[in-house]
Design an enzyme around this catalytic site. Structure first.
Site, mmCIF file in Angstrom:
data_model
loop_
_atom_site.group_PDB
_atom_site.id
_atom_site.type_symbol
_atom_site.label_atom_id
_atom_site.label_comp_id
_atom_site.label_asym_id
_atom_site.label_seq_id
_atom_site.Cartn_x
_atom_site.Cartn_y
_atom_site.Cartn_z
ATOM 1 N N CYS A 144 0.832 -1.202 0.000
ATOM 2 C CA CYS A 144 0.000 0.000 0.000
ATOM 3 C C CYS A 144 0.865 1.249 0.000
ATOM 4 O O CYS A 144 1.336 1.694 1.052
ATOM 5 C CB CYS A 144 -0.931 -0.015 1.222
ATOM 6 S SG CYS A 144 -1.967 1.448 1.345
ATOM 7 N N CYS A 147 -0.484 4.118 2.065
ATOM 8 C CA CYS A 147 -0.267 4.006 3.520
ATOM 9 C C CYS A 147 1.190 4.278 3.875
ATOM 10 O O CYS A 147 1.473 4.949 4.858
ATOM 11 C CB CYS A 147 -0.584 2.605 4.041
ATOM 12 S SG CYS A 147 -2.003 1.792 3.343
ATOM 13 N N ASP A 148 2.116 3.716 3.104
ATOM 14 C CA ASP A 148 3.505 3.656 3.567
ATOM 15 C C ASP A 148 4.496 4.480 2.742
ATOM 16 O O ASP A 148 5.665 4.572 3.120
ATOM 17 C CB ASP A 148 3.984 2.187 3.571
ATOM 18 C CG ASP A 148 3.144 1.340 4.525
ATOM 19 O OD1 ASP A 148 2.699 1.895 5.544
ATOM 20 O OD2 ASP A 148 2.941 0.149 4.248
#
Ligand code: NAP
Length: 328
Positions: A144, A147-148
């Site tokens: 992701c 997200c990261d």
């Protein structure tokens, strides 16, 4: 919950405890429907879905400083519990959707009956299944970028895959990373032309064709390199990188419902858009198990809310759904 209570017929049963399932629980509980969440089990505890595998979540509205994924899930769970949701920490191993009420069976052999069912079983990112992947998950290996990606400022990362997700992730990652190498197993992308062109035009993105990753190496729990394998010659070489983003598709968790619910070509549950109704009356789907496009915590929560409202309306229209069964 006692076994006797559990085997009563419940108005709303929700399978899954990610943001979709827990939001559905908050709404159903606040509508006095006393929902049961069968939350799944991993390593002896509740699963909580993909958010429990991420670190900081910075794009969920309401948390200006961000919130850790597992904390967000724990808070959603506590909120659902506060309004009377009850949890069964087990996996569902069988679902009979043709019967009314719907009949579910858990891993320990318990039967649970539901006048309405909300499926929020999510999807899991497809994995490479190569050495180093599990050990370095969260230490540079991710599925992701949204997200990261932020954690890879000025670093060199690899994106695996040749579809729209890979192009989107690679393009997004160039906001942070110094260089993004897309590793694709063929010499032609699957992605739509517009997404391809955007990636080709981006100076920070390079393509490594006809290659797969056969191993991910690390030091102190952090990725340091990958082993690239040429799909034509079979030759291998070490390739330095600090991050590995997998974009090789998702696998929706729908095996329980195969042959009973309509699925699309990729195995996602089909709903009667814009509602969350499946092809079986009284059965609703929300979150990543029915969404292969957005796949965000906030969109999962949104469809969870919709599913609870759809279930509430269904129950109001079918008050005689199970006249002979005791209500839980
Ligand atoms: P996808 O289209 O199925 O692409 C997966 C890619 O991963 C393919 O290039 C495939 O290679 C590769 N792959 C699969 N298994 C692999 C393995 N074991 N090792 C190495 N490579 C592997 O998945 P997606 O990109 O996640 O897209 C899913 C759906 O969402 C699509 O319909 C897509 O259009 C849509 N989507 C849309 C957007 C958008 O419009 N903004 C963004 C993301 C996704 P091959 O090509 O050789 O099969």
């Amino acid at each position: 919950m006692s076994d006797a209570e559990m085997t009563q017929t419940h108005d709303v049963v929700i399978i899954g405890s990610g943001p979709a399932g827990l939001t559905a629980a908050v709404y159903a509980a606040r509508a006095n429907l006393e929902p049961i969440v069968i939350e799944g089990m991993v390593e002896g505890g509740p699963t909580g879905g993909q958010l429990t595998l991420t670190t900081e979540v910075e794009n969920y509205p309401g948390f200006p400083e961000g919130i850790m994924g597992p904390q967000l899930i724990m808070d959603m769970r506590a909120q659902a519990e506060r309004f009377g949701t009850r949890f069964v920490t087990e996996d569902v191993v069988k679902a009979d959707l043709e019967t009314k009420p719907v009949r579910l069976e858990t891993a320990s052999g318990k039967e649970i009956f539901a006048n309405s069912l909300i499926i929020a079983t999510g999807a899991k990112p497809r994995r490479l299944e190569v050495p180093g992947e599990d050990e370095l998950w969260g230490g540079g290996v991710s599925a992701c970028a949204t997200c990261d990606g932020f954690f890879f400022k000025d670093k060199h990362v690899v994106v695996v895959g040749g579809g729209d997700s890979a192009m989107e992730e690679a393009t997004f990652l160039t906001k942070f990373a110094s260089k993004v190498s897309v590793v694709h197993r063929r010499s032609e992308l699957r992605a739509s032309k517009i997404m391809q062109e955007r990636a080709f035009k981006n100076d920070k993105i390079e393509f490594i064709w006809n290659a797969t990753i056969s191993e991910i190496k690390g030091d102190n729990g952090q990725v340091t390199s990958v082993v690239l394998e040429d799909t034509e010659s079979g030759d291998t070489r070490d390739f330095a990188a600090e991050g590995v983003f997998l974009a090789i598709g998702h696998i929706p968790n729908t095996w329980l419902f195969e042959g009973q619910l309509d699925l699309d070509d990729e195995g996602y549950l089909l709903v009667d858009e814009p509602t969350t109704r499946t092809n079986v009356p009284g059965v609703f789907a929300c979150g990543d198990v029915m969404d292969h496009i957005y796949r965000q915590a906030v969109t999962a929560a949104g469809t969870g809310c919709m599913a609870a409202i759809d279930a509430e309306r269904y129950l109001a229209e079918h008050t005689d759904a199970a006249p002979d069964m005791p209500r839980g």
